[in-house]
Design an enzyme around this catalytic site. Structure first.
Site, PDB file in Angstrom:
ATOM      1  N   LEU A  73      23.324  14.224 -18.945  1.00 26.19           N
ATOM      2  CA  LEU A  73      24.219  15.170 -19.373  1.00 26.19           C
ATOM      3  C   LEU A  73      23.730  16.548 -19.356  1.00 26.19           C
ATOM      4  O   LEU A  73      23.976  17.403 -20.298  1.00 26.19           O
ATOM      5  CB  LEU A  73      24.372  14.843 -21.094  1.00 26.19           C
ATOM      6  CG  LEU A  73      24.953  13.693 -21.434  1.00 26.19           C
ATOM      7  CD1 LEU A  73      25.108  13.348 -22.908  1.00 26.19           C
ATOM      8  CD2 LEU A  73      26.267  13.112 -20.654  1.00 26.19           C
ATOM      9  N   CYS A 130      26.474   7.268 -23.090  1.00 26.92           N
ATOM     10  CA  CYS A 130      25.682   7.793 -21.878  1.00 26.92           C
ATOM     11  C   CYS A 130      24.365   6.857 -22.046  1.00 26.92           C
ATOM     12  O   CYS A 130      23.904   7.112 -23.296  1.00 26.92           O
ATOM     13  CB  CYS A 130      25.516   9.158 -21.923  1.00 26.92           C
ATOM     14  SG  CYS A 130      24.473   9.714 -20.739  1.00 26.92           S
ATOM     15  N   THR A 191      28.814   4.142 -17.672  1.00 25.06           N
ATOM     16  CA  THR A 191      28.450   3.362 -16.476  1.00 25.06           C
ATOM     17  C   THR A 191      27.548   1.980 -17.049  1.00 25.06           C
ATOM     18  O   THR A 191      26.926   1.919 -18.298  1.00 25.06           O
ATOM     19  CB  THR A 191      27.113   4.191 -15.710  1.00 25.06           C
ATOM     20  OG1 THR A 191      26.443   4.792 -16.840  1.00 25.06           O
ATOM     21  CG2 THR A 191      27.765   5.323 -15.046  1.00 25.06           C
ATOM     22  N   GLY A 215      30.407   2.695  -9.415  1.00 22.36           N
ATOM     23  CA  GLY A 215      30.930   2.244  -7.981  1.00 22.36           C
ATOM     24  C   GLY A 215      31.613   0.929  -7.954  1.00 22.36           C
ATOM     25  O   GLY A 215      31.356   0.169  -9.222  1.00 22.36           O
TER      26      GLY A 215
HETATM   27  C1  LIG Z   1      27.056  11.381 -11.495  1.00 24.81           C
HETATM   28  C2  LIG Z   1      27.788  10.913 -12.563  1.00 24.81           C
HETATM   29  C3  LIG Z   1      27.944  11.652 -13.770  1.00 24.81           C
HETATM   30  C4  LIG Z   1      28.297  11.306 -14.821  1.00 24.81           C
HETATM   31  N1  LIG Z   1      28.549  11.890 -16.061  1.00 24.81           N
HETATM   32  C5  LIG Z   1      29.237  11.473 -17.206  1.00 24.81           C
HETATM   33  C6  LIG Z   1      29.332  12.236 -18.152  1.00 24.81           C
HETATM   34  O1  LIG Z   1      29.039  13.520 -18.228  1.00 24.81           O
HETATM   35  N2  LIG Z   1      30.276  11.777 -19.155  1.00 24.81           N
HETATM   36  C7  LIG Z   1      30.567  10.569 -19.268  1.00 24.81           C
HETATM   37  O2  LIG Z   1      31.461  10.268 -20.329  1.00 24.81           O
HETATM   38  N3  LIG Z   1      30.415   9.773 -18.071  1.00 24.81           N
HETATM   39  C8  LIG Z   1      29.595   9.946 -17.087  1.00 24.81           C
HETATM   40  N4  LIG Z   1      29.890   9.515 -16.082  1.00 24.81           N
HETATM   41  C9  LIG Z   1      30.445   8.229 -15.873  1.00 24.81           C
HETATM   42  C10 LIG Z   1      31.746   7.867 -15.513  1.00 24.81           C
HETATM   43  O3  LIG Z   1      32.492   8.822 -16.161  1.00 24.81           O
HETATM   44  C11 LIG Z   1      32.240   6.581 -15.346  1.00 24.81           C
HETATM   45  O4  LIG Z   1      32.788   6.061 -16.724  1.00 24.81           O
HETATM   46  C12 LIG Z   1      31.555   5.729 -14.611  1.00 24.81           C
HETATM   47  O5  LIG Z   1      30.740   6.187 -13.449  1.00 24.81           O
HETATM   48  C13 LIG Z   1      32.236   4.452 -14.169  1.00 24.81           C
HETATM   49  O6  LIG Z   1      33.159   4.787 -13.283  1.00 24.81           O
HETATM   50  P1  LIG Z   1      32.969   4.738 -11.702  1.00 24.81           P
HETATM   51  O7  LIG Z   1      32.478   3.400 -11.172  1.00 24.81           O
HETATM   52  O8  LIG Z   1      34.381   4.986 -11.103  1.00 24.81           O
HETATM   53  O9  LIG Z   1      32.260   5.904 -11.305  1.00 24.81           O
HETATM   54  C14 LIG Z   1      29.114   9.673 -14.807  1.00 24.81           C
HETATM   55  C15 LIG Z   1      29.054   9.077 -13.877  1.00 24.81           C
HETATM   56  C16 LIG Z   1      28.225   9.403 -12.532  1.00 24.81           C
HETATM   57  C17 LIG Z   1      28.384   8.787 -11.366  1.00 24.81           C
END
Ligand SMILES: Cc1cc2nc3c(=O)[nH]c(=O)nc-3n(C[C@H](O)[C@H](O)[C@H](O)COP(=O)(O)O)c2cc1C
Length: 311
Positions: A73, A130, A191, A215
């Site tokens: 964060l 998170c 995640t 991903g």
């Molecule tokens: C590099 C990175 C930073 C992230 N930062 C945050 C964040 O600050 N707040 C949050 O709620 N989720 C954060 N996430 C999670 C994403 O918003 C999302 O919920 C998660 O990656 C699953 O979606 P995806 O598979 O499309 O990446 C982050 C994900 C990644 C990869």
């Protein structure tokens, strides 16, 4: 004529694709893309009560079908965000979902009050999930989820989304706690807590041991959570997030019950991907004879595509 427009949470979304919190930062590097084509929404990087420098490197490592992050964060803190960043975010022609997290309910309340009233905020998203900061994510338990959401929701009239964790055996009790405490909708999911070991040293690759997996690898997990939540809460707005990297993933997410679809890691792999997904969805619907996007939402619960409205 295909229409992708939908009204949820007091806002009109030009299409269902939303940039998920984190990978797109505050969206400002993508400003030209937002002006090129409409995008459903932008969720800004989570802000916290005070600035955070984040975790020691490495912060992003690859994994089969995705990546593990341990960003922690990183953000300038709420005050600097409201004064120095939000005014520029407010100029982006899209629905703005402002993400925030706090260690205690009192701070969540104060943040919801300030961020909810700030010009540029359309929707608030409370990040309860998170996996890369100290302490247990509130969304691992229904009770802590309710305490955080109740405090934040009471402080603002702005619709509040609760962003939950996939790391629970049953998402329904946690989602129910968030909704009963005042959340207007759900963002599913953050995640997945995960691990990599560096086999040449025999040690965890990340300094904090655990990271968050995102991903394509997590698509089936996110789908399961969205499907369960849609079944339990038929009328509740859901932002389905996790593993959407192509049109197939997006369609599955919508059919499982997501009104809006978040794209996280996909934007780091290809910044134009969310815009391409909108185009591909429109083409697919045209070819299949679907006019209204909403006819697709949750169709897996209604006997599938063949009984969905086709015009
Ligand atoms: C590099 C990175 C930073 C992230 N930062 C945050 C964040 O600050 N707040 C949050 O709620 N989720 C954060 N996430 C999670 C994403 O918003 C999302 O919920 C998660 O990656 C699953 O979606 P995806 O598979 O499309 O990446 C982050 C994900 C990644 C990869």
């Amino acid at each position: 004529m295909v229409t992708l427009e939908l009204k949820r949470l007091g806002q009109t979304f030009a299409n269902p694709v939303v940039l998920a919190s984190g990978p797109a930062g505050f969206g400002l590097e993508l400003a030209s893309l937002f002006r090129w084509r409409p995008m459903g929404g932008l969720t800004t990087k989570t802000v916290t009560p005070t600035p955070r420098e984040g975790n020691p490197p490495p912060r992003l490592v690859d994994a089969p079908g995705g990546a593990l992050n341990s960003i922690g964060l990183v953000n300038p803190g709420m005050e600097a965000f409201v004064a120095g960043v939000l005014p520029s975010v407010a100029e982006l022609p899209t629905v703005r979902l402002i993400s925030f997290a706090a260690p205690h309910p009192e701070q969540a309340e104060a943040m919801a009050d300030t961020l909810g009233a700030a010009p540029g905020t359309d929707i608030l998203e409370l990040n309860l999930s998170c996996p890369n900061v100290e302490g247990r994510p509130p969304a691992w338990e229904a009770g802590t989820t309710a305490d955080m959401v109740r405090a934040a929701a009471a402080a603002t009239k702005t619709p509040l989304l609760a962003k939950l964790s996939p790391d629970v055996p049953d998402i329904v009790p946690v989602a129910a706690a968030a909704l009963e405490a005042g959340a207007a909708g759900l963002t599913l999911v953050n995640t997945v807590r995960a691990l990599r070991i560096q086999w040449d040293t025999g040690l965890p690759t990340l300094v904090r041991t655990w990271g968050g997996l995102s991903g394509a690898a997590i698509l089936p997990i996110a789908l399961a959570k969205v499907f369960q939540a849609r079944q339990a809460f038929p009328g509740v707005p859901i932002v389905g997030t996790g593993g959407v990297m192509d049109l197939g993933g997006l369609l599955e997410m919508v059919m499982a019950g997501a009104d809006l679809v978040g794209v996280g890691l996909g934007v780091m792999v290809d910044p134009v991907l969310p815009w391409r997904l909108v185009e591909s969805l429109e083409t697919w619907m045209t070819q299949r004879g679907f006019e209204r996007y909403e006819a697709l939402v949750g169709c897996a619960h209604r006997g599938g595509l063949h009984v969905s409205e086709q015009t």
